[in-house]
Design a protein around this motif. Structure first.
Motif, PDB file in Angstrom:
ATOM      1  N   PHE A  36       0.759  -1.248   0.010  1.00  0.00           N
ATOM      2  CA  PHE A  36      -0.078   0.028  -0.115  1.00  0.00           C
ATOM      3  C   PHE A  36       0.935   1.159   0.020  1.00  0.00           C
ATOM      4  O   PHE A  36       0.475   2.033  -0.812  1.00  0.00           O
ATOM      5  N   LEU A  37       1.972   1.428   0.738  1.00  0.00           N
ATOM      6  CA  LEU A  37       2.763   2.459   0.624  1.00  0.00           C
ATOM      7  C   LEU A  37       3.614   2.638  -0.619  1.00  0.00           C
ATOM      8  O   LEU A  37       3.577   3.828  -1.039  1.00  0.00           O
ATOM      9  N   GLY A  38       3.920   1.610  -1.313  1.00  0.00           N
ATOM     10  CA  GLY A  38       4.642   1.659  -2.581  1.00  0.00           C
ATOM     11  C   GLY A  38       3.451   2.182  -3.631  1.00  0.00           C
ATOM     12  O   GLY A  38       4.058   3.150  -4.612  1.00  0.00           O
ATOM     13  N   PHE A  39       2.338   1.826  -3.712  1.00  0.00           N
ATOM     14  CA  PHE A  39       1.336   2.233  -4.680  1.00  0.00           C
ATOM     15  C   PHE A  39       0.994   3.744  -4.156  1.00  0.00           C
ATOM     16  O   PHE A  39       0.519   4.324  -5.211  1.00  0.00           O
ATOM     17  N   PHE A  40       0.638   3.863  -2.940  1.00  0.00           N
ATOM     18  CA  PHE A  40       0.598   5.446  -2.505  1.00  0.00           C
ATOM     19  C   PHE A  40       1.622   6.132  -3.082  1.00  0.00           C
ATOM     20  O   PHE A  40       1.210   7.441  -3.752  1.00  0.00           O
ATOM     21  N   ILE A  41       2.654   6.011  -2.785  1.00  0.00           N
ATOM     22  CA  ILE A  41       3.687   6.994  -3.340  1.00  0.00           C
ATOM     23  C   ILE A  41       3.811   7.002  -4.605  1.00  0.00           C
ATOM     24  O   ILE A  41       4.007   8.010  -5.370  1.00  0.00           O
ATOM     25  N   SER A  42       3.725   5.993  -5.422  1.00  0.00           N
ATOM     26  CA  SER A  42       3.664   5.874  -6.842  1.00  0.00           C
ATOM     27  C   SER A  42       2.622   6.504  -7.482  1.00  0.00           C
ATOM     28  O   SER A  42       2.760   7.570  -8.338  1.00  0.00           O
ATOM     29  N   LEU A  43       1.304   6.376  -6.936  1.00  0.00           N
ATOM     30  CA  LEU A  43       0.212   7.234  -7.489  1.00  0.00           C
ATOM     31  C   LEU A  43       0.338   8.600  -7.129  1.00  0.00           C
ATOM     32  O   LEU A  43      -0.155   9.631  -7.914  1.00  0.00           O
ATOM     33  N   THR A  44       0.794   8.991  -6.140  1.00  0.00           N
ATOM     34  CA  THR A  44       0.839  10.456  -5.661  1.00  0.00           C
ATOM     35  C   THR A  44       1.992  11.282  -6.624  1.00  0.00           C
ATOM     36  O   THR A  44       1.605  12.110  -7.185  1.00  0.00           O
ATOM     37  N   LEU A  45       3.033  10.415  -6.747  1.00  0.00           N
ATOM     38  CA  LEU A  45       4.134  11.224  -7.875  1.00  0.00           C
ATOM     39  C   LEU A  45       3.750  10.886  -9.341  1.00  0.00           C
ATOM     40  O   LEU A  45       3.833  12.026  -9.784  1.00  0.00           O
ATOM     41  N   LEU A  46       2.936  10.165  -9.554  1.00  0.00           N
ATOM     42  CA  LEU A  46       2.206  10.193 -11.031  1.00  0.00           C
ATOM     43  C   LEU A  46       1.210  11.317 -11.028  1.00  0.00           C
ATOM     44  O   LEU A  46       1.350  11.905 -12.161  1.00  0.00           O
ATOM     45  N   ASN A  47       0.492  11.636  -9.918  1.00  0.00           N
ATOM     46  CA  ASN A  47      -0.425  12.717  -9.830  1.00  0.00           C
ATOM     47  C   ASN A  47       0.574  13.844 -10.323  1.00  0.00           C
ATOM     48  O   ASN A  47      -0.023  14.917 -11.079  1.00  0.00           O
ATOM     49  N   PHE A  48       1.456  14.123  -9.410  1.00  0.00           N
ATOM     50  CA  PHE A  48       2.277  15.330  -9.568  1.00  0.00           C
ATOM     51  C   PHE A  48       2.989  15.355 -10.919  1.00  0.00           C
ATOM     52  O   PHE A  48       2.890  16.577 -11.399  1.00  0.00           O
ATOM     53  N   SER A  49       3.266  14.449 -11.566  1.00  0.00           N
ATOM     54  CA  SER A  49       4.085  14.745 -12.879  1.00  0.00           C
ATOM     55  C   SER A  49       3.097  14.866 -13.805  1.00  0.00           C
ATOM     56  O   SER A  49       3.257  15.467 -14.973  1.00  0.00           O
ATOM     57  N   MET A  50       1.751  14.499 -13.724  1.00  0.00           N
ATOM     58  CA  MET A  50       0.682  14.831 -14.750  1.00  0.00           C
ATOM     59  C   MET A  50       0.379  16.164 -14.819  1.00  0.00           C
ATOM     60  O   MET A  50      -0.441  16.420 -15.692  1.00  0.00           O
TER      61      MET A  50
END
Length: 104
Positions: A36-50
């Motif tokens: 959950f931590l890995g996917f949370f960080i991943s999706l947060t950073l994906l959102n930022f980059s978009m």
């Protein structure tokens, strides 16, 4: 900065996938928390980059990093096939991701 966050997001997606595999093997709470931590960080950073990178490009590169990373982790740590055809297709995915970066 957006490209760096997208690459790090892909790395955390790979980490999340590895933890998903680890959880399916052990059914322990630790891999589940890291998943959950890995996917949370991943999706947060994906959102930022978009905010800067177009959605289609960002998503394609994010999933490409996840696919390549997950395949390499599987080959190195979980005994998955290291057939030359798999390595060729990993190279094709990486080439396509670099191509998307160059035209974006």
């Amino acid at each position: 900065m957006a490209w760096l966050s997208l690459i790090v997001a892909g790395v955390f997606e790979t980490f999340g996938v590895a933890m998903l595999n680890q959880y399916s093997v052990s059914r322990s709470w630790k891999p589940l928390v890291f998943l959950f931590l890995g996917f949370f960080i991943s999706l947060t950073l994906l959102n930022f980059s978009m905010n800067t990178i177009p959605m289609g490009t960002a998503y394609a590169i994010w999933t490409g990093i996840g696919v390549v990373g997950g395949t390499i982790i599987g080959m190195l740590f979980y005994g998955e096939s290291k057939d030359w055809k798999r390595i060729l297709f990993i190279f094709i995915i990486l080439s396509a991701s670099i191509g998307l970066k160059l035209v974006s």
